[in-house]
Design a protein around this motif. Structure first.
Motif, PDB file in Angstrom:
ATOM      1  N   LEU A  12      14.196 -14.213 -21.055  1.00 37.99           N
ATOM      2  CA  LEU A  12      14.688 -15.454 -20.444  1.00 37.99           C
ATOM      3  C   LEU A  12      15.343 -15.186 -19.121  1.00 37.99           C
ATOM      4  CD1 LEU A  12      15.755 -18.312 -20.145  1.00 37.99           C
ATOM      5  CD2 LEU A  12      17.267 -17.903 -22.015  1.00 37.99           C
ATOM      6  N   PHE A  65      14.509 -12.193 -22.114  1.00 39.50           N
ATOM      7  CA  PHE A  65      14.298 -13.637 -22.266  1.00 39.50           C
ATOM      8  C   PHE A  65      12.958 -14.040 -21.645  1.00 39.50           C
ATOM      9  CE2 PHE A  65      18.657 -12.692 -22.340  1.00 39.50           C
ATOM     10  CZ  PHE A  65      19.352 -13.692 -22.992  1.00 39.50           C
ATOM     11  N   HIS A 114      10.208 -17.432 -20.850  1.00 42.18           N
ATOM     12  CA  HIS A 114       9.973 -18.876 -20.805  1.00 42.18           C
ATOM     13  C   HIS A 114       8.690 -19.222 -21.544  1.00 42.18           C
ATOM     14  CE1 HIS A 114      13.280 -19.673 -18.073  1.00 42.18           C
ATOM     15  NE2 HIS A 114      12.888 -18.648 -17.326  1.00 42.18           N
ATOM     16  N   GLY A 151      12.317 -14.155 -17.569  1.00 44.98           N
ATOM     17  CA  GLY A 151      13.471 -14.524 -16.762  1.00 44.98           C
ATOM     18  C   GLY A 151      14.476 -13.397 -16.678  1.00 44.98           C
ATOM     19  N   LYS A 188      14.013 -19.132 -30.922  1.00 44.66           N
ATOM     20  CA  LYS A 188      13.974 -20.013 -29.764  1.00 44.66           C
ATOM     21  C   LYS A 188      15.368 -20.574 -29.531  1.00 44.66           C
ATOM     22  CE  LYS A 188      10.857 -23.497 -27.810  1.00 44.66           C
ATOM     23  NZ  LYS A 188       9.720 -24.401 -28.107  1.00 44.66           N
ATOM     24  N   THR A 203      19.650 -23.210 -23.879  1.00 42.76           N
ATOM     25  CA  THR A 203      20.917 -22.798 -23.301  1.00 42.76           C
ATOM     26  C   THR A 203      21.913 -23.951 -23.275  1.00 42.76           C
ATOM     27  OG1 THR A 203      20.179 -23.293 -21.041  1.00 42.76           O
ATOM     28  CG2 THR A 203      19.800 -21.057 -21.865  1.00 42.76           C
ATOM     29  N   VAL A 241      14.138 -21.235 -24.120  1.00 47.60           N
ATOM     30  CA  VAL A 241      13.753 -19.843 -23.936  1.00 47.60           C
ATOM     31  C   VAL A 241      13.386 -19.234 -25.285  1.00 47.60           C
ATOM     32  CG1 VAL A 241      14.473 -17.599 -23.080  1.00 47.60           C
ATOM     33  CG2 VAL A 241      15.396 -19.663 -22.052  1.00 47.60           C
ATOM     34  N   GLN A 297       9.904 -24.518 -17.245  1.00 44.89           N
ATOM     35  CA  GLN A 297      11.019 -23.734 -16.741  1.00 44.89           C
ATOM     36  C   GLN A 297      10.559 -22.447 -16.067  1.00 44.89           C
ATOM     37  OE1 GLN A 297      14.067 -24.746 -16.525  1.00 44.89           O
ATOM     38  NE2 GLN A 297      13.743 -26.661 -17.631  1.00 44.89           N
TER      39      GLN A 297
END
Length: 341
Positions: free
Chosen positions: A28, A92, A94, A100, A153, A156, A163, A219
């Motif tokens: 992520l 992490f 997406h 990410g 999953k 945030t 994420v 994202q």
């Protein structure tokens, strides 16, 4: 390549391989700080502890409500033994497969691993995502030997970003492609920034593109925009003209030329040769007024002998709200004078 005006998800890319119960990867763009009662990386010895490690991380991240804390955790997760122990670490990812954050391999960030396969040819990342979509679960894979991973999953707490959090997956990601995005060429490219007017046009176009990526249904567009902004010689970076982003509490979110700064506090009290605290004036001015111009002195890498005094530079920054938040993000760039004078 995906155009930023399209609503379809980015095309799948290549992915890494998962490790034994001692190896954890969270895919992520943020990472957690340890709290009492969490399962640490060095305590992972089997499937149950692997699951606890990932699920505890998920719970912690979902509890973060300050967007600036999320930015800062991107660096924290790399340094604390709580979250990294040997080959046990977090990454992490997406929904489009773009990474990410990779706690062990910063070079893997921005790559897409959706179609990475194990030694049997199995698309294990896709299987991990399916397990997470069904409430979280283990996926075995072969990387020289039989290994296991656990995926869950999360959403945030700050920014409301979906994420996939994967633990126990490790692989050489050097062959994975970068996540790309068909950003329209700005009216003024980095190479065409020659004065105050062109600098303003360049920065405001970048702010619009980044804000769009935050608001996108995919994202992974955030990752793709960063990759595009970082491309040397591309329309968004040329020589000494490049982009940076800072959160409202001074944490660096993105830096086109010095990626190691991301997730770390900006030295807001740094001064130029005249004693001008230029980071504070530029960033706080943009946060307060929406935009800020500033003339200051900074070392020009193209000029020999100005390391102590710096060369005259003109900076410009604008601010906008972070996604699903009343907190702001500052986007800025600059040009050396006299061209901008």
């Amino acid at each position: 390549m995906r155009n930023w005006r399209d609503s379809n998800p980015v095309a799948p890319k290549r992915l890494p391989d998962l490790r034994s119960a001692r190896v954890l990867v969270l895919l992520l763009a943020v990472a957690p700080t340890a709290t009492v009662g969490q399962t640490t990386a060095d305590s992972v010895v089997d499937k149950p502890t692997l699951k606890m490690f990932v699920e505890d991380a998920r719970a912690h991240i979902e509890g973060l409500t300050d967007y600036n804390d999320v930015i800062a955790l991107r660096e924290t997760v790399r340094e604390q033994s709580t979250w990294v122990a040997g080959e046990t670490y977090l990454v992490f990812v997406h929904a489009d497969g773009s990474i990410g954050l990779h706690a062990r391999d910063r070079a893997a960030e921005g790559k897409n691993i959706l179609d990475m396969r194990d030694d049997r040819g199995v698309a294990v990342v896709r299987r991990m995502m399916e397990a997470a979509d069904n409430g979280g679960g283990f996926v075995d894979y072969v990387d020289g030997e039989l290994k296991t991973s656990y995926t869950t999953k999360l959403l945030t707490g700050a920014g409301k970003i979906d994420v996939y959090l994967i633990g126990g997956y490790s692989a050489d990601l050097s062959s994975a492609p970068l996540t790309t995005l068909g950003l329209p060429k700005p009216d003024v490219t980095a190479a065409e920034v020659v004065d105050k007017e062109t600098l303003v046009a360049f920065v405001e176009a970048a702010a619009a593109a980044y804000r769009w990526s935050y608001e996108s249904n995919n994202q992974g567009d955030i990752v793709a925009v960063r990759n595009t902004f970082r491309e040397e010689g591309g329309p968004w970076r040329a020589g000494s003209v490049y982009l940076w982003l800072v959160g409202s509490k001074g944490i660096t979110l993105f830096h086109a030329t010095e990626q190691y700064r991301e997730g770390k506090p900006t030295d807001m009290d740094r001064v130029d040769s005249n004693g001008l605290p230029f980071p504070r004036l530029l960033i706080e001015g943009a946060l307060r007024d929406g935009r800020k111009f500033l003339r200051y002195y900074y070392d020009n890498p193209e000029i020999q002998g100005d390391e102590e005094t710096g060369s005259p530079k003109f900076g410009y920054a604008v601010s906008f709200n972070a996604p699903n938040s009343d907190q702001k993000v500052v986007v800025g760039s600059g040009i050396y004078l006299p061209a901008a004078d």
